[in-house]
Design a protein around this motif. Structure first.
Motif, short mmCIF file in Angstrom:
data_model
loop_
_atom_site.label_atom_id
_atom_site.label_comp_id
_atom_site.label_asym_id
_atom_site.label_seq_id
_atom_site.Cartn_x
_atom_site.Cartn_y
_atom_site.Cartn_z
N GLY A 163 6.17 10.71 -4.24
CA GLY A 163 5.29 10.67 -3.07
C GLY A 163 3.85 11.01 -3.38
O GLY A 163 2.99 10.88 -2.51
N THR A 164 3.57 11.49 -4.62
CA THR A 164 2.18 11.77 -5.00
C THR A 164 1.36 10.48 -4.90
O THR A 164 1.73 9.45 -5.46
CB THR A 164 2.10 12.32 -6.44
OG1 THR A 164 2.86 13.52 -6.52
CG2 THR A 164 0.67 12.58 -6.85
N LEU A 165 0.24 10.55 -4.20
CA LEU A 165 -0.59 9.36 -3.99
C LEU A 165 -1.42 9.05 -5.23
O LEU A 165 -2.01 9.94 -5.84
CB LEU A 165 -1.50 9.56 -2.79
CG LEU A 165 -0.79 9.62 -1.43
CD1 LEU A 165 -1.76 10.03 -0.33
CD2 LEU A 165 -0.15 8.28 -1.09
N ALA A 248 4.15 7.13 2.58
CA ALA A 248 2.98 7.98 2.39
C ALA A 248 1.74 7.16 2.05
O ALA A 248 0.66 7.38 2.60
CB ALA A 248 3.24 9.01 1.29
N SER A 249 1.88 6.19 1.14
CA SER A 249 0.74 5.36 0.77
C SER A 249 0.33 4.43 1.90
O SER A 249 -0.85 4.16 2.10
CB SER A 249 1.05 4.57 -0.51
OG SER A 249 2.29 3.90 -0.41
N GLU A 251 0.58 5.07 5.10
CA GLU A 251 -0.15 5.90 6.06
C GLU A 251 -1.55 6.21 5.58
O GLU A 251 -2.51 6.20 6.36
CB GLU A 251 0.63 7.19 6.31
CG GLU A 251 1.92 7.00 7.11
CD GLU A 251 2.75 8.27 7.18
OE1 GLU A 251 2.28 9.30 6.64
OE2 GLU A 251 3.85 8.23 7.76
N GLU A 252 -1.69 6.49 4.28
CA GLU A 252 -3.01 6.82 3.73
C GLU A 252 -3.95 5.61 3.80
O GLU A 252 -5.12 5.74 4.18
CB GLU A 252 -2.87 7.30 2.29
CG GLU A 252 -4.16 7.76 1.65
CD GLU A 252 -4.72 9.03 2.27
OE1 GLU A 252 -5.87 9.38 1.95
OE2 GLU A 252 -4.01 9.68 3.08
N SER A 271 6.62 -1.41 4.36
CA SER A 271 7.07 -0.65 3.20
C SER A 271 8.45 -1.13 2.79
O SER A 271 9.27 -1.49 3.63
CB SER A 271 7.15 0.84 3.53
OG SER A 271 5.88 1.35 3.87
N GLU A 298 2.20 5.21 -4.55
CA GLU A 298 2.76 6.55 -4.68
C GLU A 298 3.82 6.59 -5.77
O GLU A 298 4.44 5.56 -6.09
CB GLU A 298 3.34 7.04 -3.35
CG GLU A 298 4.47 6.19 -2.80
CD GLU A 298 4.87 6.63 -1.40
OE1 GLU A 298 5.88 7.36 -1.29
OE2 GLU A 298 4.19 6.25 -0.43
#
Length: 310
Positions: A163-165, A248-249, A251-252, A271, A298
């Motif tokens: 999940g790290t962008l 997550a990506s 949304e970012e 997604s 991500e």
């Protein structure tokens, strides 16, 4: 009677062997596949290509180039030792990939996507003005020591969370109209990636993705569709980090109004577990992601890597 018993015994043996032998062959094949995959990964990492030779000759050539001699043990163990030495490593003894990549990053503020052998040669010419005849292990160690003259840097093993962008930039234009399914495209990391005070990936590190599907729009009928798989990108230590387009990506990208380099109007972005799926909302509209488009991906799952502390 005795003959009948012998015939019966013979057919029982044949029956048993017909069951067991295919299982043995299947198990042997299953064992060989990871070895072949690891060996191919190592050769591409060092030379940029998979060698066309027998399995044993390929392993022996790597061993001689790296340490100057063949290693003892069975073939599977020797390939594992090569992979650990070149790719995996430890904080106490980082991999060959880590030493060369971190030296190049320190010296040139970037990490190129060239194989390790030409990368070592380029660094030797820049640092020493000449090429060495030593084995690759010694050449890498000499380069590493010159780039970190005050002693070894702080090296840590960390887990990069899923999940790290990761911000990336497309290096070429991709479109539902002109791109073909199966085509390979290039992208690069948009900025140095840091985590827990350590360098994970340097800016401009290059990755290669694949166009899974590209459907051209037709006037008033079909909408354009584009599906991309960004696959993996190499971390500083040589670990392959799987990058995906997830929640997550998405949304970012939406929050920043980036929406993969285009206005959200007229596009639908979905997604999936693999990559990026983009569809036009309007029939007859194609999708184009221009060269230079910046977007967020991500990390797919928690990934252990050896990192360079700052």
């Amino acid at each position: 009677m005795f003959l009948k018993k012998r015939i019966s015994f013979f057919f029982i043996v044949i029956f048993i062997l017909s069951i067991i032998l295919p299982q043995i062959a299947l198990a042997q094949t299953a064992t060989e596949i990871p070895v072949l995959e690891d060996l191919a990964q190592i050769e591409i990492r060092i030379y940029g290509e998979v060698r066309d030779d027998s399995l044993l000759n390929r392993v022996e050539l790597l061993e001689k180039d790296l340490v100057g001699r063949t290693l003892p043990g069975i073939l599977t163990d020797r390939v594992k030792q090569l992979k650990d030495f070149i790719v995996t490593g430890t904080p106490e003894e980082p991999s060959l990939s880590f030493k060369i990549n971190s030296a190049q990053w320190t010296l040139q503020d970037k990490i190129t996507d060239t194989p390790l052998l030409p990368k070592i040669e380029d660094l030797e010419l820049k640092i020493f003005g000449e090429l060495s005849d030593d084995v690759l292990a010694m050449r890498a160690e000499r380069i590493f020591n010159v780039c970190f003259p005050e002693g070894r840097p702080i090296i840590r093993e960390i887990t990069l969370p899923g999940g790290t962008l990761i911000p990336v930039t497309l290096m070429e234009t991709i479109s539902s109209k002109k791109s073909k399914s199966g085509a390979i495209f290039k992208y690069q990391i948009a900025e140095d990636i840091m985590y827990a005070g350590s360098v994970i990936m340097s800016k401009d590190t290059i990755g290669r993705g694949e166009v899974l599907k590209a459907k051209k729009a037709s006037v008033l009928l079909k909408k354009g569709e584009l599906e991309l798989d960004f696959k993996s990108i190499e971390a500083l230590d040589g670990t392959n980090i799987r990058l995906v387009f997830g929640l997550a990506s998405e949304e970012e990208n939406t929050r920043l109004g980036i929406a993969v380099g285009a206005s959200i109007a007229g596009l639908i972005i979905l997604s999936n577990p693999v990559g990026l799926v983009i569809g036009a909302l309007i029939p007859g509209k194609n999708i184009t992601l221009k060269e230079g488009t910046r977007l967020y991906l991500e990390v797919s799952t928690d990934t252990k890597i050896i990192s360079l502390a700052q």
